[in-house]
Design a protein around this motif. Structure first.
Motif, PDB file in Angstrom:
ATOM      1  N   SER A 193      43.650 -15.767  14.012  1.00 57.53           N
ATOM      2  CA  SER A 193      45.031 -16.035  13.401  1.00 57.53           C
ATOM      3  C   SER A 193      44.737 -16.461  12.117  1.00 57.53           C
ATOM      4  CB  SER A 193      46.087 -16.568  14.258  1.00 57.53           C
ATOM      5  OG  SER A 193      45.710 -17.782  14.363  1.00 57.53           O
ATOM      6  N   ASN A 225      43.076 -13.660   9.836  1.00 57.18           N
ATOM      7  CA  ASN A 225      44.169 -12.534   9.629  1.00 57.18           C
ATOM      8  C   ASN A 225      44.990 -13.152   8.416  1.00 57.18           C
ATOM      9  OD1 ASN A 225      43.424 -10.891  11.489  1.00 57.18           O
ATOM     10  ND2 ASN A 225      44.701 -11.496  12.979  1.00 57.18           N
ATOM     11  N   TYR A 248      49.578  -9.869  14.653  1.00 54.49           N
ATOM     12  CA  TYR A 248      49.796  -9.393  16.187  1.00 54.49           C
ATOM     13  C   TYR A 248      50.645  -8.008  15.771  1.00 54.49           C
ATOM     14  CZ  TYR A 248      47.964 -13.734  17.904  1.00 54.49           C
ATOM     15  OH  TYR A 248      47.145 -14.774  18.119  1.00 54.49           O
ATOM     16  N   SER A 249      50.386  -6.971  16.756  1.00 57.99           N
ATOM     17  CA  SER A 249      51.117  -5.766  16.717  1.00 57.99           C
ATOM     18  C   SER A 249      52.681  -6.160  17.417  1.00 57.99           C
ATOM     19  CB  SER A 249      50.133  -4.783  17.595  1.00 57.99           C
ATOM     20  OG  SER A 249      50.358  -5.143  19.107  1.00 57.99           O
ATOM     21  N   LEU A 256      52.287 -17.406  21.067  1.00 60.62           N
ATOM     22  CA  LEU A 256      50.758 -17.552  20.729  1.00 60.62           C
ATOM     23  C   LEU A 256      49.925 -18.228  21.940  1.00 60.62           C
ATOM     24  CD1 LEU A 256      50.782 -19.286  16.970  1.00 60.62           C
ATOM     25  CD2 LEU A 256      50.125 -17.131  17.770  1.00 60.62           C
ATOM     26  N   LEU A 316      54.901 -13.715  13.773  1.00 64.43           N
ATOM     27  CA  LEU A 316      53.612 -13.527  14.592  1.00 64.43           C
ATOM     28  C   LEU A 316      52.977 -12.222  13.892  1.00 64.43           C
ATOM     29  CD1 LEU A 316      55.018 -14.084  18.224  1.00 64.43           C
ATOM     30  CD2 LEU A 316      53.140 -15.251  17.117  1.00 64.43           C
ATOM     31  N   MET A 372      49.397 -15.099  24.057  1.00 65.31           N
ATOM     32  CA  MET A 372      48.612 -13.911  23.450  1.00 65.31           C
ATOM     33  C   MET A 372      47.077 -14.516  23.440  1.00 65.31           C
ATOM     34  SD  MET A 372      50.826 -12.192  20.790  1.00 65.31           S
ATOM     35  CE  MET A 372      51.540 -13.369  19.834  1.00 65.31           C
ATOM     36  N   GLU A 419      52.108  -6.398  21.208  1.00 67.27           N
ATOM     37  CA  GLU A 419      51.629  -7.598  21.705  1.00 67.27           C
ATOM     38  C   GLU A 419      52.713  -8.939  21.577  1.00 67.27           C
ATOM     39  OE1 GLU A 419      47.004  -7.863  20.261  1.00 67.27           O
ATOM     40  OE2 GLU A 419      48.211  -8.004  18.872  1.00 67.27           O
ATOM     41  N   VAL A 420      53.528  -8.585  20.356  1.00 65.06           N
ATOM     42  CA  VAL A 420      54.715  -9.369  20.441  1.00 65.06           C
ATOM     43  C   VAL A 420      55.705  -9.145  21.254  1.00 65.06           C
ATOM     44  CG1 VAL A 420      56.481 -10.241  18.622  1.00 65.06           C
ATOM     45  CG2 VAL A 420      54.435  -9.755  17.687  1.00 65.06           C
TER      46      VAL A 420
END
Length: 196
Positions: A66, A69, A164-165, A191, A159, A194, A168-169
């Motif tokens: 993260s 990203n 995150y896609s 989080l 997110l 995930m 995923e969220v």
């Protein structure tokens, strides 16, 4: 080019960690958050980004995906280079960055050295627009964003900022009581799910 480096921490300096991988020391520019998690002589894994420009060849390393990203997202903003992105991520976490973008809190960004009001506003404007486009283009795992509460939608946007896609969220939001929890707690809970 490099996805991550896994080796022994050979050297720690301000904004720099040297990771020894098989006898080769890789100098990774990094954040204070990543530096605080590293110990000289211990094994570490840093997720990396190779920045190549005119007369520039820099390797950046981060303890978490993260954080990486968030770094990539920040340097994608016009006028924000790697040094500014490191400064922002050194005074806060990816979660606080996401919160600042979603809530439009430019003061949270201007605490970073070298980040003025104009740059903070540009970061919020460009990244908020990017999040809005991504959210409108992709439904949340088959469920429209309108099916979520406002707090849940803001948490989902935060997110998305972290990379995150929507699938995923959506999966991470299941079972979280978005109505009663504060926004930061919703993000933290997602989080945790995930990262497992």
């Amino acid at each position: 080019m490099f996805y991550y480096l896994d080796g022994t921490v050979a050297e720690l300096q301000p904004y720099l960690a040297v990771i020894d991988c098989g006898g080769v020391g890789y100098a990774c520019m990094t954040t204070n958050n990543t530096l605080s998690a590293l110990k000289k002589g211990q094994r570490a894994r840093l997720y990396t980004y190779l920045h190549v420009g005119e007369n520039v060849f820099g390797l950046y390393g981060f303890q978490t995906q993260s954080e990486l990203n968030s770094f990539k997202m920040l340097i994608g903003v016009s006028g924000v280079g790697p040094k500014a992105a490191l400064a922002i991520l050194s005074v806060g976490t990816p979660e606080t960055l996401a919160m600042a973008i979603v809530t439009g809190d430019e003061k949270a960004l201007t605490v970073a050295p070298g980040i003025g009001k104009k740059i903070a506003q540009r970061i919020i404007l460009e990244l908020k627009d990017k999040i809005a486009k991504e959210q409108s283009a992709v439904p949340m795992g088959g469920v429209s964003a309108g099916a979520f509460s406002t707090k849940a939608t803001e948490a989902a946007a935060a997110l998305a900022v972290l990379g995150y896609s929507s699938q995923e969220v959506s999966a991470a939001m299941k079972g979280i009581d978005a109505e009663s929890l504060p926004l930061e707690e919703i993000i933290r809970a997602c989080l945790k799910k995930m990262v497992k």
